[in-house]
Scaffold this motif. Sequence first.
Motif, PDB file in Angstrom:
ATOM      1  N   GLY A  37      -3.846   4.804   8.330  1.00 33.94           N
ATOM      2  CA  GLY A  37      -5.029   4.270   7.667  1.00 33.94           C
ATOM      3  C   GLY A  37      -5.375   4.932   6.346  1.00 33.94           C
ATOM      4  O   GLY A  37      -6.431   4.682   5.772  1.00 33.94           O
ATOM      5  N   LYS A  40      -1.442   3.842   2.561  1.00 32.41           N
ATOM      6  CA  LYS A  40      -0.064   3.801   2.074  1.00 32.41           C
ATOM      7  C   LYS A  40       0.425   2.364   1.901  1.00 32.41           C
ATOM      8  O   LYS A  40       0.954   1.997   0.854  1.00 32.41           O
ATOM      9  CB  LYS A  40       0.859   4.551   3.052  1.00 32.41           C
ATOM     10  CG  LYS A  40       0.405   5.973   3.336  1.00 32.41           C
ATOM     11  CD  LYS A  40       1.342   6.707   4.271  1.00 32.41           C
ATOM     12  CE  LYS A  40       1.411   6.148   5.683  1.00 32.41           C
ATOM     13  NZ  LYS A  40       0.160   6.226   6.453  1.00 32.41           N
ATOM     14  N   THR A  41       0.233   1.562   2.939  1.00 35.78           N
ATOM     15  CA  THR A  41       0.674   0.166   2.866  1.00 35.78           C
ATOM     16  C   THR A  41      -0.097  -0.576   1.770  1.00 35.78           C
ATOM     17  O   THR A  41       0.473  -1.381   1.026  1.00 35.78           O
ATOM     18  CB  THR A  41       0.460  -0.522   4.234  1.00 35.78           C
ATOM     19  OG1 THR A  41       1.216   0.179   5.201  1.00 35.78           O
ATOM     20  CG2 THR A  41       0.877  -1.984   4.199  1.00 35.78           C
ATOM     21  N   THR A  42      -1.377  -0.265   1.677  1.00 38.28           N
ATOM     22  CA  THR A  42      -2.196  -0.887   0.639  1.00 38.28           C
ATOM     23  C   THR A  42      -1.614  -0.591  -0.746  1.00 38.28           C
ATOM     24  O   THR A  42      -1.544  -1.478  -1.602  1.00 38.28           O
ATOM     25  CB  THR A  42      -3.642  -0.356   0.740  1.00 38.28           C
ATOM     26  OG1 THR A  42      -4.104  -0.553   2.072  1.00 38.28           O
ATOM     27  CG2 THR A  42      -4.563  -1.078  -0.233  1.00 38.28           C
TER      28      THR A  42
HETATM   29  N1  LIG Z   1      -6.423  -6.689   5.832  1.00 32.80           N
HETATM   30  C1  LIG Z   1      -7.320  -5.677   5.870  1.00 32.80           C
HETATM   31  N2  LIG Z   1      -8.635  -5.947   5.943  1.00 32.80           N
HETATM   32  C2  LIG Z   1      -9.532  -4.936   5.975  1.00 32.80           C
HETATM   33  N3  LIG Z   1      -9.215  -3.643   5.953  1.00 32.80           N
HETATM   34  C3  LIG Z   1      -7.926  -3.319   5.890  1.00 32.80           C
HETATM   35  C4  LIG Z   1      -6.905  -4.322   5.848  1.00 32.80           C
HETATM   36  N4  LIG Z   1      -5.710  -3.704   5.781  1.00 32.80           N
HETATM   37  C5  LIG Z   1      -5.979  -2.386   5.778  1.00 32.80           C
HETATM   38  N5  LIG Z   1      -7.297  -2.150   5.841  1.00 32.80           N
HETATM   39  C6  LIG Z   1      -7.950  -0.822   5.834  1.00 32.80           C
HETATM   40  O1  LIG Z   1      -7.566  -0.132   4.665  1.00 32.80           O
HETATM   41  C7  LIG Z   1      -7.262   1.216   4.961  1.00 32.80           C
HETATM   42  C8  LIG Z   1      -5.861   1.546   4.531  1.00 32.80           C
HETATM   43  O2  LIG Z   1      -4.945   0.805   5.321  1.00 32.80           O
HETATM   44  P1  LIG Z   1      -3.371   0.869   5.141  1.00 32.80           P
HETATM   45  O3  LIG Z   1      -2.771  -0.193   5.973  1.00 32.80           O
HETATM   46  O4  LIG Z   1      -3.027   0.861   3.707  1.00 32.80           O
HETATM   47  O5  LIG Z   1      -3.039   2.297   5.754  1.00 32.80           O
HETATM   48  P2  LIG Z   1      -1.638   2.996   5.987  1.00 32.80           P
HETATM   49  O6  LIG Z   1      -1.702   4.310   5.290  1.00 32.80           O
HETATM   50  O7  LIG Z   1      -0.533   2.100   5.640  1.00 32.80           O
HETATM   51  O8  LIG Z   1      -1.667   3.274   7.551  1.00 32.80           O
HETATM   52  P3  LIG Z   1      -0.497   3.216   8.664  1.00 32.80           P
HETATM   53  O9  LIG Z   1       0.217   4.510   8.574  1.00 32.80           O
HETATM   54  O10 LIG Z   1      -1.224   3.069   9.944  1.00 32.80           O
HETATM   55  O11 LIG Z   1       0.369   2.061   8.341  1.00 32.80           O
HETATM   56  C9  LIG Z   1      -7.509   1.391   6.439  1.00 32.80           C
HETATM   57  O12 LIG Z   1      -8.783   1.952   6.609  1.00 32.80           O
HETATM   58  C10 LIG Z   1      -7.462  -0.001   6.999  1.00 32.80           C
HETATM   59  O13 LIG Z   1      -8.332  -0.120   8.109  1.00 32.80           O
END
Ligand SMILES: Nc1ncnc2c1ncn2[C@@H]1O[C@H](COP(=O)(O)OP(=O)(O)OP(=O)(O)O)[C@@H](O)[C@H]1O
Lengths: 234, 293
Positions: A37, A40-42
């Motif tokens: 969370g 990273k994916t964002t």
């Molecule tokens: N489609 C969405 N709608 C609302 N909030 C989102 C959405 N996608 C991600 N988030 C929020 O944005 C934040 C960053 O999410 P992200 O998916 O980028 O994390 P991450 O670092 O890739 O995590 P992970 O290691 O679990 O994949 C998180 O708090 C998540 O809840």
Amino acid sequence: MLQIKDIDVYYGSIHALKKLYLEVEQGSIVTLIGANGAGKTTTLNTISGILRPRNGTIMYKGTDITKVAPEKIVGLGISQVAEGRRVFSTMTVVENLEMGGYLRRDKKAIQTDMEMVYSRFPRLQERRKQLAGTLSGGEQQMLAIGRALMAQPELMLMDEPSMGLAPLLVKEIFSIIKDINERGTTILLVEQNANMALSIAHKAFVIETGEIVLQGTAEQLLKSEDVKKAYLRC
Amino acid sequence: MQELIQQLVNGLSLGAIYALIALGYTMVYGIIKLINFAHGDVMMVGAFVGFFSITLLGTNIAVAMLIAMAVCALLGVIIEKVAYRPLRNSTRIASLITAIGVSLLLEYLTIFLLGPNQKIFPDTAFTVKAYDIAGLSILNKDVFVFVSAVGLMLVLQYIIKYTKTGKAMRAVSLDNEAAILMGISVDKTISTTFAIGSALAAAAGVMVGVYYGAINPLMGIIPGLKAFVAAVLGGIGIIPGAMVGGFVIGLLETLVSGYGNSLYRDAVSFGVLILILLVKPTGLFGKDTGEKV
Ligand SMILES: Nc1ncnc2c1ncn2[C@@H]1O[C@H](COP(=O)(O)OP(=O)(O)OP(=O)(O)O)[C@@H](O)[C@H]1O
Ligand SMILES: [Mg+2]
């Protein structure tokens, strides 16, 4: 090659990336590590153009791609191996690879690249007529990587390629990533497996709740107490 | 026995028409998860375009069908762009209501422009003849409908299975974000899907004209609903399912009007809908289990 300057990305009212910056030098492996969370994916989806930053810019090879459409970004040489592999489950291995080369017109070179993917992943060749959804997790990850390679990327974004794989397979995937990089593709690697990621990366950034909190060379971060505490539990 | 075979033969052409219409429902649902309730009305527009192509332009039936397909392909693309695309990220119910709105618009615009009365499909374009084959009476119109419908389905299968466009359509309907990451333009792919689905509906419209001999502005409603039932029966979003579902509904309907009471003809399709929703909502070809991730 890639410079991200102070981008803010929102999901509705959720502020997911806060003034995030990042730099990837041509020819290198850069890793972005962070917990669940963290954003990273964002970050990767914003680079790919699926998400739009509210502020800030993304420069790629000297041009501003902040507002470029996602399909054009692939054409510019940035392809992403998405989190969770995302293979087209009811399409065959060959069809998946063809989709990777969707924007290309050079039939002969596509064929050559497909042979290249098969020589890298012989398992895929054996299973080329099989539906992607019936492959094992490791095979699906190989297919996802092979599919991204079919676009002839100059910059490859990889989102947790080791996720859910057995330790032996993780090693294999990381050596493949290193090899792809040694053959000239720049890589931005997102990982929670910080140990592994830092072992092949040149530079690293650490992200926490949408912000970069640390950056440096891989060696520096491997030695850093903060990183050790937070990410190098194993 | 002879009579049963005769009924089945009669049912095949009707089934082929339903199958063609059902394909459009299922393709659109597969790619944007929308039940396009205007689809039956696109079929009606196709029938009228075919009618005018024969009466005003003097074309033969094959050319009329091609013109109808081209016009409705364009119509389908416009409907998607104007009515559905702006709502792509809103709730499903909003798109569904819009679809019903588009349906009513097409119906009453046609009534407004052409009047509510039915038009007799000119039999100069298609002279109906009966042939006696092995004791069965075969009408040339049934053969025409069946052969052209199956031909179109084969072309569709080829497109979906072997062409780049067809593969992109499958990729987008499986995982549109992953498809975007391949460089596939989702908008273009959705437009193509509407174009193909609407062209098939238009062909079905011309076939309905030949089959029943008359067309009217509300002719899309009932066949549209039945084709929808056929698509659900086969498993909505599944292309072979729509084809099989279409034939099943067509054959059932013919059998019911042949052996039972033709008044129950319409009831039977909707009975099938209720039954399938109760017993196996995912349809004959639908899988209940998710894919391996
Ligand atoms: N489609 C969405 N709608 C609302 N909030 C989102 C959405 N996608 C991600 N988030 C929020 O944005 C934040 C960053 O999410 P992200 O998916 O980028 O994390 P991450 O670092 O890739 O995590 P992970 O290691 O679990 O994949 C998180 O708090 C998540 O809840
Ligand atoms: Mg993630």
